[in-house]
Design a protein around this motif. Structure first.
Motif, PDB file in Angstrom:
ATOM      1  N   THR A  20      24.811 -14.432 -18.009  1.00  0.00           N
ATOM      2  CA  THR A  20      26.161 -14.932 -18.274  1.00  0.00           C
ATOM      3  C   THR A  20      26.855 -15.318 -16.978  1.00  0.00           C
ATOM      4  O   THR A  20      27.508 -16.360 -16.907  1.00  0.00           O
ATOM      5  CB  THR A  20      26.983 -13.857 -19.019  1.00  0.00           C
ATOM      6  N   SER A  21      26.698 -14.511 -15.949  1.00  0.00           N
ATOM      7  CA  SER A  21      27.353 -14.838 -14.677  1.00  0.00           C
ATOM      8  C   SER A  21      26.765 -16.116 -14.070  1.00  0.00           C
ATOM      9  O   SER A  21      27.499 -16.905 -13.463  1.00  0.00           O
ATOM     10  CB  SER A  21      27.253 -13.677 -13.689  1.00  0.00           C
ATOM     11  N   ASP A  22      25.465 -16.337 -14.256  1.00  0.00           N
ATOM     12  CA  ASP A  22      24.849 -17.577 -13.775  1.00  0.00           C
ATOM     13  C   ASP A  22      25.427 -18.779 -14.516  1.00  0.00           C
ATOM     14  O   ASP A  22      25.692 -19.819 -13.919  1.00  0.00           O
ATOM     15  CB  ASP A  22      23.331 -17.555 -13.977  1.00  0.00           C
ATOM     16  N   ARG A  23      25.618 -18.633 -15.806  1.00  0.00           N
ATOM     17  CA  ARG A  23      26.186 -19.724 -16.607  1.00  0.00           C
ATOM     18  C   ARG A  23      27.611 -20.047 -16.166  1.00  0.00           C
ATOM     19  O   ARG A  23      27.999 -21.208 -16.097  1.00  0.00           O
ATOM     20  CB  ARG A  23      26.180 -19.364 -18.087  1.00  0.00           C
ATOM     21  N   ILE A  24      28.380 -19.021 -15.870  1.00  0.00           N
ATOM     22  CA  ILE A  24      29.751 -19.238 -15.403  1.00  0.00           C
ATOM     23  C   ILE A  24      29.743 -19.967 -14.065  1.00  0.00           C
ATOM     24  O   ILE A  24      30.504 -20.918 -13.857  1.00  0.00           O
ATOM     25  CB  ILE A  24      30.504 -17.890 -15.303  1.00  0.00           C
ATOM     26  N   LYS A  25      28.866 -19.558 -13.154  1.00  0.00           N
ATOM     27  CA  LYS A  25      28.764 -20.211 -11.849  1.00  0.00           C
ATOM     28  C   LYS A  25      28.363 -21.679 -12.009  1.00  0.00           C
ATOM     29  O   LYS A  25      28.914 -22.559 -11.342  1.00  0.00           O
ATOM     30  CB  LYS A  25      27.744 -19.494 -10.959  1.00  0.00           C
ATOM     31  N   ILE A  26      27.396 -21.933 -12.875  1.00  0.00           N
ATOM     32  CA  ILE A  26      26.929 -23.309 -13.106  1.00  0.00           C
ATOM     33  C   ILE A  26      28.052 -24.159 -13.683  1.00  0.00           C
ATOM     34  O   ILE A  26      28.262 -25.295 -13.265  1.00  0.00           O
ATOM     35  CB  ILE A  26      25.692 -23.306 -14.025  1.00  0.00           C
ATOM     36  N   SER A  27      28.784 -23.603 -14.625  1.00  0.00           N
ATOM     37  CA  SER A  27      29.886 -24.334 -15.240  1.00  0.00           C
ATOM     38  C   SER A  27      30.952 -24.693 -14.209  1.00  0.00           C
ATOM     39  O   SER A  27      31.440 -25.832 -14.161  1.00  0.00           O
ATOM     40  CB  SER A  27      30.498 -23.495 -16.359  1.00  0.00           C
ATOM     41  N   ARG A  28      31.300 -23.734 -13.370  1.00  0.00           N
ATOM     42  CA  ARG A  28      32.310 -23.986 -12.336  1.00  0.00           C
ATOM     43  C   ARG A  28      31.826 -24.988 -11.300  1.00  0.00           C
ATOM     44  O   ARG A  28      32.585 -25.847 -10.849  1.00  0.00           O
ATOM     45  CB  ARG A  28      32.696 -22.673 -11.656  1.00  0.00           C
TER      46      ARG A  28
END
Length: 74
Positions: A20-28
């Motif tokens: 989930t944290s990787d997805r948030i980083k990618i989105s940002r």
């Protein structure tokens, strides 16, 4: 030019089995790249930049869709 290269590298990354944290980083990161590219596009009006922004937007939407999860059935 460096920004375009960063965007192209971002597109080539593997997006499988992310936390989930990787997805948030990618989105940002995708959002920031899109905004930065948009500033260049406003000046140059280059269609290639617009195409890159569109592809990044598709990636960003896929990641965010996965973050939000499936809606619960009533």
């Amino acid at each position: 030019m460096e920004l375009i290269n960063r965007a192209l590298e971002f597109e080539q990354r593997k997006m499988k089995s992310l936390s989930t944290s990787d997805r948030i980083k990618i989105s940002r990161e995708a959002k920031q790249l899109i905004l930065d590219l948009n500033q260049i596009y406003k000046q140059k009006k280059d269609e290639r930049i617009m195409d890159i922004m569109k592809r990044l937007t598709v990636i960003k939407r896929k990641v965010e869709k996965r973050l939000k999860g499936k809606p619960l059935m009533a």
